[in-house]
Design a protein around this motif. Structure first.
Motif, PDB file in Angstrom:
ATOM      1  N   ASP A 117       0.817  -1.210   0.000  1.00  0.00           N
ATOM      2  CA  ASP A 117       0.000   0.000   0.000  1.00  0.00           C
ATOM      3  C   ASP A 117       0.853   1.264   0.000  1.00  0.00           C
ATOM      4  O   ASP A 117       0.345   2.365   0.237  1.00  0.00           O
ATOM      5  N   ASP A 118       2.165   1.095  -0.254  1.00  0.00           N
ATOM      6  CA  ASP A 118       3.118   2.211  -0.322  1.00  0.00           C
ATOM      7  C   ASP A 118       3.256   2.961   0.997  1.00  0.00           C
ATOM      8  O   ASP A 118       3.747   4.097   1.016  1.00  0.00           O
ATOM      9  N   SER A 119       2.857   2.332   2.103  1.00  0.00           N
ATOM     10  CA  SER A 119       2.980   3.007   3.393  1.00  0.00           C
ATOM     11  C   SER A 119       4.407   2.970   3.921  1.00  0.00           C
ATOM     12  O   SER A 119       4.760   3.780   4.783  1.00  0.00           O
ATOM     13  N   ARG A 120       5.209   2.037   3.405  1.00  0.00           N
ATOM     14  CA  ARG A 120       6.560   1.934   3.931  1.00  0.00           C
ATOM     15  C   ARG A 120       7.461   1.270   2.909  1.00  0.00           C
ATOM     16  O   ARG A 120       7.077   0.285   2.289  1.00  0.00           O
ATOM     17  N   ASN A 121       8.656   1.832   2.754  1.00  0.00           N
ATOM     18  CA  ASN A 121       9.670   1.259   1.878  1.00  0.00           C
ATOM     19  C   ASN A 121      11.010   1.565   2.524  1.00  0.00           C
ATOM     20  O   ASN A 121      11.502   2.687   2.452  1.00  0.00           O
ATOM     21  N   VAL A 122      11.591   0.569   3.192  1.00  0.00           N
ATOM     22  CA  VAL A 122      12.789   0.824   3.975  1.00  0.00           C
ATOM     23  C   VAL A 122      13.728  -0.364   3.883  1.00  0.00           C
ATOM     24  O   VAL A 122      13.287  -1.514   3.789  1.00  0.00           O
ATOM     25  N   GLN A 123      15.016  -0.085   3.876  1.00  0.00           N
ATOM     26  CA  GLN A 123      16.013  -1.155   3.913  1.00  0.00           C
ATOM     27  C   GLN A 123      16.245  -1.533   5.366  1.00  0.00           C
ATOM     28  O   GLN A 123      16.597  -0.699   6.195  1.00  0.00           O
TER      29      GLN A 123
END
Length: 1633
Positions: A346-352
């Protein structure tokens, strides 16, 4: 990359090369993951850190191997495979030199071909910063050129989408600029925002819409508009002569319409026309369509079909899509070149969440039970929690080359892995403790998926192009798909639909089949290039793409609606998708399986199968219990202090634990094992002991004492122990019962011996040595009695160590520490073979420290490596393995290896040698020629019969020592020469008739100096010679007097403990570095380096001849002398007026955080377990907590009605908060409000002050008194968790005196450890050094003592750095405090002479300082076995009694009730709280206050009104008097000038008495601070005790004098007119005033 990781990688690559060459490469290697990773590694090495945005993007496919039979060459310098001949793949570039490289490396400004031909004729970019295959954005960023004009803003300034008339590749550009796949045009679904992908689609629609007429000009006309006399087609082809022919309905089974060519039959939607062009039949869309028409289930109907969904799924409005009924967003875990990324759909989070600089992540799995991810890299499988900046832990290390596929069985708690290099599938427990080889001899297994519901696993094989399945226990192996499959890289299961999907990386196509392999469907519209991994959720597929370096997605039915989920610069590998709905309720038959090691889910009843670690264990007859195989190896691995039992596994992770039972050892010299007695022998050089550990009975005994054993060798055939002593001798002793008896020297005068070994079956003893002075080295072979010694090896060695006998093949092995080699040789000196030579890359230029040989393998360790390596003793096939050890580096390097639980080869003779001790009275040994030779102890000699021993007598020229029976030479006048040569010193005592006993120890300089030679040696002809050249086997004196026969034997009689310096006349003992010579002239004493506390930042441990720095639990060594936290970095928190801010370990401060709750805080601390902030609030008289929650920061009061709560500290293990409470007589009237507490002393006079340290448990909120005093106030308190100690400082009011106190955390063991204190500000503990530090606010110093009150010292610093000091913490090597006057942080070395202080400016005025709590190691649960009656604490009795109770005198673990509150005088329903047997306090309810809670709010108001009236009357009288005075002055002297007096002369004040309140005292009027203080001091009556009570007024003035930074104190000073003593008898006025 660490050296250990590099070594491991080189080893694995070597194995990979061997496997690849053997495979013959009969399939396309362009799909080989190792090639792809090599490219990533090369490009990673080429990239620079100058501009991270300009990293080179590796284009296209991964490296591809040839399928033809060309010569493969592995270039170790490049780390990649190259090929000579013709490149057979479109992804390869042929260099002029004949090499093949990937096209990605062509024109990348780096020579990849050896001749540089890949960089010829390249078109360079004008900017010179982007490669030719890249596009330079206006913002100077480089992106792959294929991202240009793809409808997405990749430059972040949209410059890549400017001037784009069309999309690149096979794509259609919408009017909005978006690029979509061409195969989505005219498909009936709108993909462009303005719908232009469905415009002008009449021709396409005519082909798909039944009954429509296709005009010759291209239009599509409905049947009703044909032959209607209206020209609808542009070419008028819809009208004609044949339109006159009418339709006969009976001629068509469904519909008929006229056309210009005559009547025409048509079928409705869902039907098709038979060959007779008349009959319409039903279309079975579910079976006939090449694509899927429903997400889950399809049912054919007349003229159509009907879709339905699996349970818990809901059919959507399009009647084909199924969505799960459970809400929530799914997330992807993505393995990429530099770590793992988490992306929510849902594009709420994108993190390494995992960063990896050196190792590419490949396979990926997820355990939703523990929220743990597992991933594979080269040679290892790791795990970590799914949190940002996760800390990884190794799970599998042994027998893993590259696990390309990884799947998690979260039901049975197992991991499944495919390893194409070993061509097998293995299953391991999640902790890596056991691994079982399920299937072997496969082709190239890659993707693997689990059906836990039906207990089957599915995998793809990219070598034979198949998709296969088997039970999760390895049974029922079967092929699912084999036709039309080439490289099935990616695979996913759609269990609700009962289908399997795969992506083919060779044909770039997508397919699906039922789980039984039937009903294959194609995803015709899927656009893929080179997929690697795939997942599926609801109606969409997601996959990683090597070529495009993207995560793509499409609809699973037909591949339409493709989109890019994630685009990057690096390759993506493994992929995992999780949604909470995936956790179905699956039964787990393993829950009750009783398998001893592993339980695997199985499709066969009872639903599980037990398994054992492959290669080392096997199932017993009960099919549940695992037993050892004969091939299992157990190793003893020794570090400096500990013995470890290690059992290597073929796959997974070795069993390793501390050998039990374990004696207390400080310096392990050597380890041996007796297979006959199942006994481990270990020598401790520090305590000069040899221990025996009986494994079966778990019994430890001391075999030898007072003997320094450097090396040992056990003759297990004759039960004799050989050892190498500190005197360069080899001795042997008989192991008899629980001791080693009859010590006998078998070889003496050895030249720098290093190691020994024995061959019991052959009768040999081996000794190695090396002399750096003489530059010689040797390996000698002797009989077991020390006779018949010959030199076995003398050439090609420098420092031979770790002599090891191969009893099965009669080889002697050794390592050369200097040459970094490992060799072996036969007993006759033949067949010398180098196992590891100096050029070998196996050890990576590391010296082998120790080795151990079995019948088929060689185990060894390397210098500086915490690992055990194993190779085959077949030199033609080394078959290298490595086992990493979980050993704390602080324990030192691995010293020795030995084998446990092994059986030696059997003796071939009729009777064991030395049976019944061979008839010998002392020791029976053997030699190379006979089996039995008798030896005698040190003080005995062998009689003529060769069997019995008698006491030895000294020769005519020898002197017999009285007690030791030693014989020393009478030459050179050794007797009565002032130096003891006998061990017992008998040659210098009365036994030798010495009349003038001299105790002076001679040195070489004092004995050999003479004449003009000074400290040098004087030759007989008078020549001077440096002492080091004497007795060195070279005649340096002209007359040769420096080399005489006595040089060889003189040191033996001297018996130096360490080194001996010989001259022809005398021998002198010397000591190695780290030792000093004792007064006896021969013993060496260890230097105590750890007395210098500055050597180590934390702990220091003495070692023989040196020291080692160690760390507290939870820390690891960052360098030789410093430590760092394992769980992160140290940090500081500074509290300021409005909140807090953090300071990093680099002393950079973060942004300020406003925390209004801390505005009135007196002290704060942090709970390291929960991260919650705890603080005491003196305004509200509470202790509260601030915790993080989804709604933000939440405050919670945890302790109520605390009187003036102040300094705090926290014990996280026991959850006890230690808080200071102070009760003062005038406190109850502060601001006319209830303080809700006061103090009283039963049957004694009130003295006005009671200060306590209370321990309050945060779970049950109960409190107990740890410390109480009625003449001092506790200013600071701290805990030391490692030893369960409480440390705090107090201040005596009225005296310039404080104390540093300590106790256990339960309050017992209270004692004073520091008195050199005037005014203590803060304390800090250094748990590693066992020190307490404190600030002195009067002396302006930081001082320290040990916890025993010893070794007092000052910390370096200047008074201007201490002015208004705030807080005190220990961080690493520094002691840190804050300077409130100058807004600075001061860092000073803990040891004053080790450097200057540093200063760091702070953005705000600091009020308090707090350091990161000590990293919590294993909890020391001292309360576990203590039955505490109330509260528990660490240390002491472990028992804390709650208020109203005291510790029992008979049993400190019990509490007895106090009767102090009996007949108490607390009023108004207040609660009496007994603190001691004669002290209690009254805690007042709301609305009451006072010493005994005797006052109410109404009386306060009444008293206030009376006071106000009195004040008004007094003011009016004063005004009237002033008016009268003025009038009088005006009449008498109207023009006299007013002269202002100085403040000092006019200093005065006023006092008044209110009967309701006692004495009121206002601020002095026109009175300076010093005179005010002096006047107050004259008013206070000081009793003659050492610690008199003080008044709160004196407290305020002292605080002003010393500049204490406390906002609450300032408030108290400003409101003193409202402050009173709750007493009508005491007064601050002097008597008679």
């Amino acid at each position: 990359m660490t050296s250990c990781d590099l070594l491991q990688r080189l080893l694995l690559q070597a194995v990979v090369l061997t496997v690849v060459v053997c495979m013959g490469r009969d399939y396309h290697d362009s799909n080989d993951i190792t090639d792809a990773l090599k490219h990533l590694e090369q490009h990673r090495n080429k990239s620079t850190d100058a501009d991270a945005m300009n990293r080179r993007e590796v284009r296209g496919q991964e490296d591809v191997s040839v399928t033809t039979t060309t010569t493969n060459i592995y270039s170790t310098a490049r780390g990649s495979f190259t090929y000579r001949g013709v490149c057979s793949s479109i992804f390869l570039f042929l260099c002029d030199s004949g090499e093949c490289i990937t096209k990605n490396f062509v024109c990348d400004e780096s020579n990849d071909c050896s001749d540089g031909s890949d960089e010829k004729n390249c078109q360079k970019t004008t900017g010179g910063k982007c490669s030719s295959y890249q596009f330079m954005c206006k913002n100077r960023r480089c992106i792959p050129r294929k991202w240009r004009c793809d409808g997405e803003d990749d430059c972040k300034d949209n410059s890549d989408e400017v001037d784009c008339d069309k999309c690149l590749g096979d794509k259609f550009r919408c009017k909005s600029g978006r690029c979509i796949a061409n195969d989505t045009l005219c498909d009936g679904d709108v993909n462009c925002e303005d719908g232009d992908d469905e415009a002008d689609c009449e021709k396409a629609h005519c082909l798909s819409i039944p009954g429509h007429y296709q005009c010759q000009s291209g239009e599509c006309v409905p049947p009703g508009k044909v032959c209607d006399n209206v020209m609808d087609c542009l070419d008028k082809s819809d009208e004609g002569k044949a339109c006159a022919t009418t339709c006969e309905a009976s001629n068509c089974t469904q519909e008929c319409f006229r056309t210009p060519k005559g009547p025409h039959c048509s079928c409705r939607q869902g039907y098709y026309m038979e060959r007779d062009q008349v009959t319409c039949s039903d279309v079975d869309e579910c079976a006939w369509s090449e694509k899927l028409v429903c997400d889950h289930y399809c049912k054919n109907t007349k003229g159509g079909f009907q879709c339905s969904c699996h349970d818990k799924y809901i059919l959507q409005t399009d009647n084909v899509t199924c969505k799960h009924q459970q809400s929530g967003s799914a997330f992807l875990l993505i393995a990429q070149d530099n770590g793992i990324r988490q992306l929510f759909l849902d594009d709420s989070r994108n993190v390494q969440i995992v960063h990896s600089e050196n190792a590419s992540t490949i396979g990926l799995g997820y355990d939703p039970i523990t929220r743990t991810m597992f991933w594979s890299a080269f040679g290892v499988v790791l795990k970590a929690e799914v949190v940002p900046n996760a800390v990884s832990h190794s799970v599998l290390r042994d027998g893993i080359i590259v696990a390309e596929g990884l799947a998690v069985d979260w039901t049975g708690r197992n991991l499944y892995l495919t390893d194409p290099k070993i061509k097998h599938i293995i299953v391991c427990k999640m902790d890596g403790s056991s691994c079982y080889q399920l299937l072997r001899d496969l082709g190239h297994p890659r993707a693997i998926q689990l059906d836990m519901l039906n207990r089957y696993m599915y995998w793809s094989d990219v070598k034979d192009g198949t998709i296969r399945k088997a039970g999760m226990d390895g049974t029922n192996h079967d092929v699912v798909v084999m036709n039309g499959v080439v490289w099935p890289n990616a695979m996913a299961l759609d269990l609700p639909a009962g289908r399997l999907y795969w992506l083919d990386a060779n044909t770039d196509q997508a397919f699906s089949v039922k789980l039984d392999g039937t009903e294959q469907k194609s995803l015709q519209h899927a656009v893929i290039h080179h997929p690697f991994a795939m997942v599926l959720w609801e109606d969409r597929l997601y996959w990683t793409d090597w070529s495009e370096k993207v995560i793509s997605s499409c609809v699973k039915r037909d591949g339409r609606h493709g989109k890019t989920v994630l685009k990057g610069f690096t390759m993506y590998f493994g992929l995992v998708l999780f949604h909470p709905a995936m956790m179905e309720d699956i039964s787990n038959p393993c829950q009750y399986s009783n398998c001893s090691h592993m339980c695997l889910l199985s499709p066969h009843p009872p639903g599980y199968a037990c398994a054992c670690p492959s290669g080392i264990m096997e199932l017993s007859l009960d099919r549940h219990t695992c037993v050892d195989t004969p091939a299992r190896v157990y190793l003893i691995v020794s570090s400096l202090k500990k013995l470890y039992l290690l059992s290597p596994h073929k796959f997974g992770r070795a069993d390793q634990h501390v050998l039990e039972p374990h004696p207390d050892i400080k310096d392990i010299g050597d380890v041996e094992y007796s297979p006959e007695q199942d006994m481990v022998l270990v020598s401790d050089q520090w305590y000069s002991k040899v221990y025996a550990i009986y494994m079966e009975t778990a019994r430890v005994i001391t075999l030898m004492q007072n003997t320094v054993v450097r090396r040992m060798a056990l003759d297990w055939l004759r039960n004799n122990l050989y050892w190498l002593s500190a005197n360069h001798e080899v001795l042997v002793g008989k192991i008899k019962e629980d001791e080693v008896t009859f010590h006998s020297v078998v070889i003496a005068n050895l030249q720098s011996p290093l190691d020994i070994a024995v061959a019991p079956l052959l009768g040999y003893l081996f000794v190695s040595g090396a002399s750096s002075r003489l530059k010689t080295a040797y390996i000698k072979q002797c009989g077991l009695d020390g006779s018949q010694c010959t030199t076995l090896v003398s050439e090609g060695i420098e420092k031979p160590i770790s002599l090891t006998m191969d009893h099965w093949h009669n080889y002697l092995y050794w390592c050369d520490y200097m040459l970094m080699t490992m060799e072996r040789i036969k007993m006759d000196g033949t067949n010398r073979v180098a196992i590891i030579d100096s050029n070998s890359r196996v050890v990576g230029r590391k010296s082998v420290k120790s080795l151990m040989v079995t019948d088929d393998r060689i185990y060894f360790t390397l210098e500086g490596k915490l690992a055990v390596y194993a190779i085959s003793n077949d030199t033609s096939n080394p078959d290298l393995q490595m086992v990493k050890l979980d050993i704390d580096p602080q324990e030192g390097e691995i010293l020795r290896l030995n084998r446990l639980k092994w059986k030696p080869p059997s003796y071939q003779g009729s009777q064991k040698p030395c049976f019944n001790n061979g008839g010998c009275s002392d020791i029976c040994v053997g030699n190379a020629s006979q089996d039995e030779v008798c030896l005698c102890g040190l003080s005995s000699q062998l009689e003529e019969n060769g069997k019995t021993c008698k006491k030895r007598k000294c020769g005519d020229h020898m002197y017999e020592c009285a007690d030791s029976s030693e014989c020393i030479s009478l030459a050179w006048k050794w007797i009565c020469d002032g130096e003891a040569d006998c061990i017992d010193g008998a040659d210098e005592g009365m036994a030798a008739n010495c009349t003038n006993i001299i105790t002076t120890t001679l040195t070489p300089s004092s004995a050999e100096s003479g004449g003009s030679c000074g400290e040098d040696f004087t030759c007989e002809d008078g020549t001077c010679l440096p002492i080091i050249k004497v007795c060195d086997e070279y005649k340096d004196c002209p007359d040769g007097s420096d080399e005489q026969q006595s040089c060889e034997s003189i040191c033996r009689a001297k018996r130096c403990e360490q080194n001996c310096m010989a001259t022809p006349r005398k021998a002198f003992c010397t000591c190695s570095e780290g030792y000093h010579l004792a007064s006896d002239g021969r013993t060496c004493l260890d230097d105590l380096e750890c007395k210098d506390e500055s050597r180590c930042s934390q702990m220091c441990e003495e070692r023989p001849g040196g020291y080692i720095c160690t760390c507290l639990p939870g820390y690891q060594r960052a360098s030789y002398s410093t430590c760092k936290r394992i769980d992160g970095e140290d940090w500081l928190v500074v509290r300021w007026e409005e909140g807090i801010f953090n300071i990093t370990h680099l002393y950079h401060h973060d942004s300020l955080s406003v925390v209004p709750e801390l505005a009135d805080a007196a002290s704060f601390t942090v709970d390291p377990v929960t991260g919650n902030l705890l603080f005491s609030d003196g305004e509200r008289n509470v202790v509260a907590m601030i915790a993080e929650s989804p709604e933000g920061k939440m405050e919670e009061t945890i302790l109520w009605k605390k009187n003036n709560p102040g300094p705090m500290c926290f014990d996280p293990w026991r959850r006890n908060l230690y808080v200071v409470e102070t009760f003062k007589r005038n406190s109850e009237m502060l601001d006319k409000r209830s303080i809700e507490g006061s103090w009283s002393e039963k049957n004694s006079e009130d003295i006005g002050l009671w200060s306590t340290v209370m321990a309050c448990n945060l779970d049950d909120k109960n409190c107990g008194v740890i410390y109480g005093s009625n003449n001092s106030v506790v200013h600071s308190v701290a805990v030391a968790l490692t030893e369960g100690r409480l440390l705090f400082c107090t201040k005596f009011w009225g005296l310039e005196q404080g104390l540093i106190m300590t106790s256990f955390l339960d309050g017992t063991g209270m004692r004073e450890i520091g008195r050199k204190v005037v005014w203590c500000g803060s304390v800090a503990v250094d748990e590693a050094k066992r020190r307490v530090y404190w600030t002195d606010l009067v002396l302006n110093t930081v001082e320290s003592v040990t916890w025993e009150g010893e070794s007092h010292h000052h910390v370096n610093g200047y008074q201007n750095q201490m002015w208004r000091s705030v807080g005190l913490v220990v961080v690493g090597r520094n002691i840190v405090w804050a300077n409130a006057e100058n807004q600075m942080l001061i860092l000073c070395p803990k040891v004053s002479f080790r450097g200057d202080c540093s200063r760091i400016l702070l953005p705000v005025v600091p009020r308090e300082l707090f350091a990161a709590p000590m990293s919590l190691g294993p909890e020391k649960d001292q309360c576990k076995n203590v039955n505490c009656s109330q509260m528990c604490a660490s240390g002491g009795s472990c028992n804390i009694c709650q208020v109203n109770y005291q510790r029992s005198s008979s049993d400190p673990r019990k509490c007895t009730k106090l009767n102090t509150c009996d007949n108490n005088d607390c009023e108004g329903g207040s609660k009496c709280e007994a603190h001691t047997s004669d002290k209690y306090i009254c805690r007042c309810p709301e609305g009451r206050y006072g010493l005994r809670c005797e006052f109410t709010s109404s009386s306060t108001q009444s008293s206030a009104s009376v006071s106000a009236a009195v004040v008004v009357v007094v003011v009016l009288l004063i005004l009237l008097i002033l008016v009268l005075v003025y009038i009088y002055w005006w009449k008498q002297r109207p023009f006299t000038i007013w002269k202002r007096r100085s403040h000092g002369a006019a200093a005065q004040g006023y006092h008044f008495v209110n009967p309701a309140f006692g004495v009121m005292h206002d601020q002095p009027i026109l009175e300076d601070e010093e005179s005010s203080r002096n006047s107050m001091l004259t008013q206070v009556h000081v009793p003659p005790s050492s610690a008199p009570p003080s008044t709160p007024m004196l407290q305020k003035q002292e605080e002003q004098q010393h500049g204490i930074n406390n906002h609450k104190n300032r408030k108290e000073i400003q409101t003193q007119e409202e402050t009173a003593l709750a007493s009508t008898t005491d007064s601050l006025l002097p008597q008679g005033s």
